[in-house]
Design a protein around this motif. Sequence first.
Motif: not given
Length: 403
Positions: A47, A49-50
């Motif tokens: 998560w 990375k997002r």
Amino acid sequence: MGGGGQLTEPGSGRAGGVYTWEEVQSHSSRNDQWLVIDRKVYNITQWAKRHPGGFRVISHYAGEDATEAFAAFHPNPTFVQKFLKPLQIGELAASEPSQDRNKNAAIIQDFHTLRAQAESEGLFRARPLFFCLHLCHIVLLEALAWLMIWHWGTNWMLTLLCSVMLATAQSQAGWLQHDFGHLSVFKKSRWNHLLHKFAIGHLKYGIKKIKHMPYHRQHQYFFLVGPPLLIPVFFHIQIMHTMISRHDWVDLVWSMSYYLRYFCCYIPLYGLLGSVALISFVRFLESHWFVWVTQMNHLPMDIDHEKHQDWLTMQLRATCNIEQSFFNDWFSGHLNFQIEHHLFPTMPRHNYHLVAPHVRALCEKHGIPYQMKTMWQGLTDIDFNISTGVFISGLDFFLSNHE
């Protein structure tokens, strides 16, 4: 050790597991990240990375308790829960304390109570009238600057006065943008690292070729480059790149409309080259204003990396306030209340003076220094720190190359 300590694969955890702080802290690498919010354990490896706030922001809390930072930067926890729930892999064991490492539980609880009190008093709700009036005075400043040149001419004295008025208007517009588009970016470094690409300590050449430069003083080198270049160069490039890369076409059109309005107004008075020179000088003045006003609350403070302290103690060590007055509030965009701004980054700035007495009382209760300075003292401290930093940096560099 907790029952959830057995992993099925690197970075994963058994759903519904029970963990110790030691287990959580072992998951703090770039490719294996856990954190704790309200005693619940989350695997954020993928998560991160997002994460809308960026990978680095959430990754700073890998292996740690992120409860206070989560509360500070997420005004709607209920909405965020739908993203958190799939990431939850368990919770802390009942025998584990709610705070990790050496954080002060009493301070954390008292600050939580203070935040709840501020929410109940409506201090996190904005007053539209305040921002409408603020916008009106910005438009008025721009209109007066143009009318002055249109009526009296373009001599150098009036041009200088026009530049100051436009820079003032743009700086106030910057505070307005800061309120509505505040980037909730929290970094562990104890100064807001405004421009890492200009900081010598982050340049590959500096690292490889000038090995003895005192990188811990890069916040002071920054003042040799940051004030004249921050807004005219970096911010404009960054803003345009962000809008285009995110396909924020409406924002891009609004941004371009300012330049369209500016050049339509000033090309008839100064010509194309003169108009470009004028706006460049305005940005130059605005950049100095922004850097000095934002850093007078930070530069004289401790800028080392945080040492796993509670949110209140950490922020109070990182910044100080400038005395309240009508001029100081206006000049700094209410960032003279930098302590309250750090503690409650989503609070509208017109409410900082209301929560400040409660923060001071809490600091007195726990013996935490609450520093208040005059505007002059804040700006003088910057000048002293720059002069001292440049001298020591030069001396360190000289000695390191003459050993």
